[in-house]
Structures are given as C-alpha cells and as structure tokens.
Design a protein around this motif. Structure first.
Motif, mmCIF file in Angstrom:
data_model
loop_
_atom_site.group_PDB
_atom_site.id
_atom_site.type_symbol
_atom_site.label_atom_id
_atom_site.label_comp_id
_atom_site.label_asym_id
_atom_site.label_seq_id
_atom_site.Cartn_x
_atom_site.Cartn_y
_atom_site.Cartn_z
ATOM 1 N N VAL A 157 47.631 34.936 82.468
ATOM 2 C CA VAL A 157 46.279 34.413 82.652
ATOM 3 C C VAL A 157 46.082 33.244 81.674
ATOM 4 O O VAL A 157 46.071 33.436 80.459
ATOM 5 C CB VAL A 157 45.234 35.516 82.404
ATOM 6 N N VAL A 158 45.979 32.051 82.233
ATOM 7 C CA VAL A 158 45.868 30.855 81.403
ATOM 8 C C VAL A 158 44.478 30.240 81.590
ATOM 9 O O VAL A 158 44.049 30.017 82.726
ATOM 10 C CB VAL A 158 46.942 29.803 81.781
ATOM 11 N N ALA A 159 43.789 30.003 80.489
ATOM 12 C CA ALA A 159 42.490 29.350 80.549
ATOM 13 C C ALA A 159 42.671 27.864 80.246
ATOM 14 O O ALA A 159 43.546 27.495 79.458
ATOM 15 C CB ALA A 159 41.541 29.985 79.531
ATOM 16 N N ALA A 160 41.857 27.029 80.872
ATOM 17 C CA ALA A 160 41.924 25.590 80.610
ATOM 18 C C ALA A 160 40.519 25.011 80.510
ATOM 19 O O ALA A 160 39.639 25.345 81.312
ATOM 20 C CB ALA A 160 42.680 24.888 81.732
ATOM 21 N N SER A 161 40.296 24.180 79.496
ATOM 22 C CA SER A 161 39.008 23.485 79.348
ATOM 23 C C SER A 161 39.256 22.001 79.109
ATOM 24 O O SER A 161 40.325 21.608 78.645
ATOM 25 C CB SER A 161 38.227 24.026 78.142
ATOM 26 N N ILE A 162 38.238 21.216 79.392
ATOM 27 C CA ILE A 162 38.279 19.799 79.035
ATOM 28 C C ILE A 162 37.924 19.671 77.558
ATOM 29 O O ILE A 162 36.971 20.296 77.086
ATOM 30 C CB ILE A 162 37.263 18.997 79.879
ATOM 31 N N TYR A 165 41.189 38.775 77.949
ATOM 32 C CA TYR A 165 42.069 38.546 79.097
ATOM 33 C C TYR A 165 42.994 37.335 78.986
ATOM 34 O O TYR A 165 43.966 37.252 79.711
ATOM 35 C CB TYR A 165 41.222 38.425 80.366
ATOM 36 N N MET A 166 42.678 36.392 78.108
ATOM 37 C CA MET A 166 43.491 35.172 78.037
ATOM 38 C C MET A 166 44.866 35.457 77.455
ATOM 39 O O MET A 166 44.973 36.064 76.400
ATOM 40 C CB MET A 166 42.855 34.189 77.047
ATOM 41 N N ASP A 167 45.908 34.981 78.136
ATOM 42 C CA ASP A 167 47.239 34.988 77.528
ATOM 43 C C ASP A 167 47.511 33.664 76.829
ATOM 44 O O ASP A 167 48.333 33.583 75.925
ATOM 45 C CB ASP A 167 48.310 35.207 78.608
ATOM 46 N N ARG A 168 46.838 32.639 77.298
ATOM 47 C CA ARG A 168 47.060 31.298 76.756
ATOM 48 C C ARG A 168 45.812 30.477 77.060
ATOM 49 O O ARG A 168 45.146 30.706 78.078
ATOM 50 C CB ARG A 168 48.284 30.705 77.475
ATOM 51 N N TYR A 169 45.505 29.542 76.171
ATOM 52 C CA TYR A 169 44.330 28.683 76.380
ATOM 53 C C TYR A 169 44.744 27.257 76.050
ATOM 54 O O TYR A 169 45.248 27.002 74.961
ATOM 55 C CB TYR A 169 43.186 29.174 75.476
ATOM 56 N N VAL A 170 44.570 26.375 77.015
ATOM 57 C CA VAL A 170 44.965 24.977 76.799
ATOM 58 C C VAL A 170 43.780 24.060 77.087
ATOM 59 O O VAL A 170 42.866 24.431 77.825
ATOM 60 C CB VAL A 170 46.150 24.580 77.719
ATOM 61 N N SER A 171 43.824 22.878 76.496
ATOM 62 C CA SER A 171 42.810 21.892 76.863
ATOM 63 C C SER A 171 43.481 20.641 77.402
ATOM 64 O O SER A 171 44.649 20.357 77.115
ATOM 65 C CB SER A 171 41.910 21.556 75.668
ATOM 66 N N VAL A 172 42.734 19.932 78.235
ATOM 67 C CA VAL A 172 43.184 18.647 78.777
ATOM 68 C C VAL A 172 42.073 17.627 78.520
ATOM 69 O O VAL A 172 40.957 18.001 78.174
ATOM 70 C CB VAL A 172 43.455 18.741 80.304
#
Lengths: 473, 108
Positions: free
Chosen positions: A256-261, A309-316
């Motif tokens: 489960v990967v989360a992504a935010s700006i 729940y997050m396994d990883r969190y990245v931003s772009v």
C-alpha cells in the motif's frame, strides 16, 4: 456568529448530527476501540456494495494503461516496468471516488430521518454529497473554503462549487481560514442536518469497496493479487478505506503506497499562500498533518488512520502531476482531472523499479472540466506570479515555481520518512493526552502507527505500572 | 455573441449572489497566521432574492437548501467565470515529445 461560542458547543453539535456514539469506544485518554468503531457501521462489505449499486456508485472499470507501461519500459532496466492499471473512478456519478464515501452517509441520513446532509469540503467530496443527497431527496449544504481576501478563488475550487450548485446543494463559500469547521457546526446546529464528514466510519467503510474491486479486477486480469496499489493521500480516508478493502479480499502481500503532491513550505491557513498552491488537494499540506495526527478532523474520533496502513509514502511535484495528466490524455486517450493523477505520477516512477511481471494499480481518477484542468490551473498559477517552465522538477519551489519535466528520466519520487511521521504522531499523542500516556494509550499508539511498543517507548520513556512518564526532551 | 448586460438590481425571486462578513478580524480563530488574522472571514452564497434591492444593498436570499441568509447583493444571475485557461505552450511541448518518443521504434 460568535466563534468561541459555537466551538464551545462542538461536542454537542457533533453528537446531534451523527449516528455514532463515539464515547462508547473510548478506552483511555487517547485509546479507542478502532475496529469496534468500524464494525459498528453495521454493514458488511457486500451490504455496502448493494447500497452503492442502488446509488449508481462503484463498479468502475479497471483499465490497463498499455502505452504508459510501454513508456516506462523504454526508460528502465530490462525485465523491469510493472504493468500499470488505472481504476477509472471518474466513472462514478459525480466524477470521483468520493461518491463511495458520500453514499453510505447519505443512505444512513435518509434511514435515520435527517432532513438533509452537510459537509465541509473544497474538494470533489462536495459534489459527491450533493449528488447522493439529490438522488435521495435530501437537502444539502456544502461549506467550502474558496477565495482569498481579494475575492479570488482557484479555478479548481470554483468548478467544484459550480458542480455542487448544479446538483442542487446550497454552497456556502468562505474566504481562507480554519473557521470553515466552525461554520459547518453553525450550519449543522441551525438545520439539524446529518454531518456527512469525510472522516466517519461510514465514509471510510464506503471506500472499502474500492479496494475490494481493485483486488477482484486485478485477479481477473492477471490471475494474481496486485503487487502494489498507489493511493493519492490527503486526509487519510482514501489510504485507509482502500487498504481495508484489499485486506478484506485477502491481499495481504499487496504493498500500500501513499502519494501526495509536495507543497512543503506553504501554510495551510495563510490568506497569502492560498492561491500559490496549484492543486487544492492530494498534497502534503493535508497528507502530513493528517498522518501524524488524524484526530484533527470534524468528528470526535477519526476513522481515517493512514499510518495503520501505509507501507510507503512518496511525494511528487506539481509539475510532475501536470506532466502525468498530459501523458494520460495524449497517450491513453483519457482526459482526467489533475489532482487525481498524483498517484499516477508516482506510479510511473515506481513501475520502473518493479519487475515486468508485476502489477501496480493507480486506484483513482477524477473528472476534468473547466477550471479542473491543467491549462486552467497553470494559467491561474501564471496569473498569480508562479513561474511555469519546462525543466528538472527537482528545481520546483512550491509557491514560486512549477517545473514540468522535459524528459521521462527527470521523473522521481521523494521518499517520505514514515518513522519521522510516527515520531511526530507520538509527540502529538503525548501533547493531546496532557503530557503523558497510560499503558492502554501506549498500546493504542503503537497499533495506530504500526510500530512496536519499544519504538513508542524510545520516544517517550517507559510506561510502567508505577505510572506514565512524560515526553522525552 | 453579445454578453448580456449586467443587472444592477434584483427583484423578488431572482437568482442572486450575496456576500457577508461572518467574523471580523478580532473575532477570528486565535491561531491564524498574521495575514489571515488581519482580514475578515467572508461568505458568499447564492439563492433566490427574498426582497428587491440594488447591487450593494442588504437583502436576504433563500438558498437551495431552504435556508434564509442575509448579506450584500453582489450579482443578479451570477456568472461562472472559470474556464479552461489560456494556452500553455509547455504542455503542448510535452505532448509533442511524448508522441515522438512513442513513435520511435514503435510501441511494443
């Protein structure tokens, strides 16, 4: 309206506008029975599906993005380049996955005899509540933060206001400020409407069907579970609900990967910074504070708890999201709203790291239109003094520039340090618990951030039978 | 196409937009950055005029949710001014590059 007066009645107003007795789940100063609260929704996954089907929600197509997968494979090591799928949530009635969140709330409000529903949101959720309320013959008020002190609003939010109005809601549009919440309370108090908060157990349970459909769709397409599901993260509901749905279908190994700006440096309550952001949601301005302290929402206990729940969190960067939006349109023939493509922008980078026989699912898209479109949002950015140019997105400074990648090789994600978010959560927890944690709170905190008790104790010192010790300096 | 003239006053039952100050600077939330604390919290809302009035006059409206709200008349038959914006040459450039890239060696 007196601000302090209405805020002082917060608990009472929230209780009257809800069907959940939150106090029954509390177990300590902070601790509460999270799973018990979720179970109290009272609908199984299949019952939720049936309610949503009757409301024309869900059952959206899962599309394989063949050309974007091919694009990734042109730029990564041989044998890499996972197959990219998109859950086309724009196909929901109001144009986004938010219909899933609104559907159960509106169903419950109708069932319990509330005369209407209200929600505070400047996002797609407003249109979802308005549309679901319209179909259920309920009245609806949407409270939005729209314009700065010059009276100027971002085109994306202005469009969302138009849509709410078109679907029959009263749209109460406000200038910049966190008092949005107090104004929602005032509306709830006056109308006796149901609080269709984004953060209720009903709202999160409504998203579980999305995770379940992703699991089923990928199994049907490739004969195995998705390897990664990437989720645009703001308030935490999307991550929480989708991950719970995946688990209910037994996808225990799906990442489960989360992504935010990334909008680091822009203050959320600032009148001056308000129109310097070029995407109004899906950004770190919500994603980071809500991950590190979920209970800042318009409900007593937040059902959206993303660190669980997050396994990883990245931003772009903003520039990458506009790039991905363009690529989706011109290579896949899918014109979709920019903010929903945050996870797509990240997926293009992550797919390149993954083996070619694996799958990565971008779990939402949103509708596009006037205002909610790259040309509208970039034109607005330029008019507000933001430099828009091609180049290396690493050079983008939120609030000053939007740098749209020139080359695929310039796409990258920034890893968000989950342990740092966990430590920030612990600090918030100790503060909210009045300086110290009791043993049951310690256990809860560890569960809530998916860390060991030792990790939490390292931050705060041991919590023993002799009594808790306060925050470590 | 000629733009319709902006109406300068509303009659009862017209669809209008009003605006009102909800919290003056001193009445706002205590935890605000200074530039936000210095300005009032303002609302705008649309509904059907409950009485006639000129632009700037105090009137009340009935909203689509049935609430009656008071404020200063901003506009009669208010427009939506948001659009698709101007041309963004950078995006056209991105599109051209992507198309060329995919054409090179053919899509697999």
């Amino acid at each position: 309206m007196r601000y302090a007066e209405i805020m002082a009645r917060r608990e009472e107003i929230l209780r009257k506008s809800s069907t959940v007795d939150y106090s029954g789940f509390r177990r300590g100063k902070l601790a509460f029975d999270y799973e018990g609260m979720m179970a109290a929704v009272g609908y199984s996954l299949d019952q939720v599906r049936a309610i949503q089907k009757a409301a024309h929600v869900g059952g959206t197509p899962l599309l394989e993005l063949n050309n974007l997968t091919a694009l990734v494979r042109k730029h990564c090591a041989k044998g890499k380049g996972a197959r990219i799928f998109l859950k086309d949530e724009a196909a929901n009635p109001s144009g986004s996955f938010k219909d899933r969140r609104a559907s159960l709330s509106v169903h419950e409000a109708k069932k319990r005899g509330f005369p209407g529903v209200a929600a505070a949101t400047s996002g797609n959720y407003g249109a979802a509540v308005a549309g679901q309320a319209a179909a259920a013959n309920l009245r609806c008020v949407v409270v939005q933060e729209v314009f700065d002190s010059r009276g100027v609003g971002q085109p994306e939010i202005v469009e969302k206001g138009r849509k709410c109005e078109a679907l029959g809601a009263e749209v109460l549009q406000l200038s910049v400020g966190p008092e949005l919440f107090a104004m929602l309370l005032a509306v709830l108090d006056e109308t006796g409407f149901f609080n269709a908060s984004l953060y209720t157990p009903l709202s999160v349970a409504g998203i579980e069907t999305l995770g379940a459909e992703v699991a089923e769709g990928v199994r049907a397409a490739v004969g195995r579970d998705p390897d990664a599901v990437i989720i645009t993260h703001a308030g935490g509901g999307n991550v929480t609900g989708t991950a719970r749905g995946l688990r209910k279908l037994g996808c225990d190994r799906t990442k489960v990967v989360a992504a935010s700006i990334d909008i680091e440096g822009l203050h959320m309550a600032s009148d001056a910074a308000f129109n310097k952001k070029s995407c109004t949601t899906g950004h770190t301005g919500f994603g980071v504070p809500f991950a590190s302290w979920p209970d800042r929402a318009d409900v007593p206990l937040n059902a959206a708890r993303s660190l669980r729940y997050m396994d990883r969190y990245v931003s772009v960067t903003q520039g990458q999201v506009f790039w991905a939006t363009e690529a989706l349109a011109c290579l896949e023939g899918l014109e979709r709203g920019p903010a929903g493509n945050t996870s797509l922008a990240a997926a293009l980078v992550l797919a390149a790291e993954m083996p070619a026989d694996q799958t990565i699912v971008v779990q939402e898209s949103e509708y596009t239109g006037a205002g909610k479109h790259p040309t509208a949002q970039l034109s607005f950015a330029r008019a507000n003094g933001i430099e828009v140019r091609l180049g290396d997105p690493a050079e983008e400074v939120p609030g000053q520039s939007i740098v749209i990648p020139e080359q695929f090789e310039q796409l990258r994600v920034r890893e968000m340090d989950l342990d740092k978010l966990r430590r920030s959560y612990i600090k918030n927890a100790v503060k909210h618990a009045g300086g110290s944690l009791a043993a049951e709170d310690l256990k809860f905190v560890a569960e809530d951030i998916r860390a060991t008790k030792e990790f939490v104790e390292q931050e705060i010192g041991p919590v023993g039978p002799l009594g808790p010790i306060g925050m470590k300096e | 196409m000629k733009k319709p003239l902006k109406r300068k006053s509303a009659t009862v039952g017209d669809w209008v937009e009003i605006s009102a100050v909800l919290l003056a600077p001193g009445e706002r939330s205590p935890n605000l950055p200074p530039e936000t604390a210095a300005v009032p919290l303002v609302m705008r809302v649309r509904g059907w005029a409950q009485k006639a009035g000129r632009i700037g006059a105090k009137i009340s409206v009935k909203t689509q949710a049935g609430r009656v709200l008071h404020g200063k008349l901003l506009a009669v038959n208010p427009r939506f001014d948001h659009d698709f914006g101007g041309c963004v040459p950078e995006l056209i450039d991105v599109r051209r590059r992507l198309k060329e890239l995919m054409a090179k060696g053919g899509a697999p």
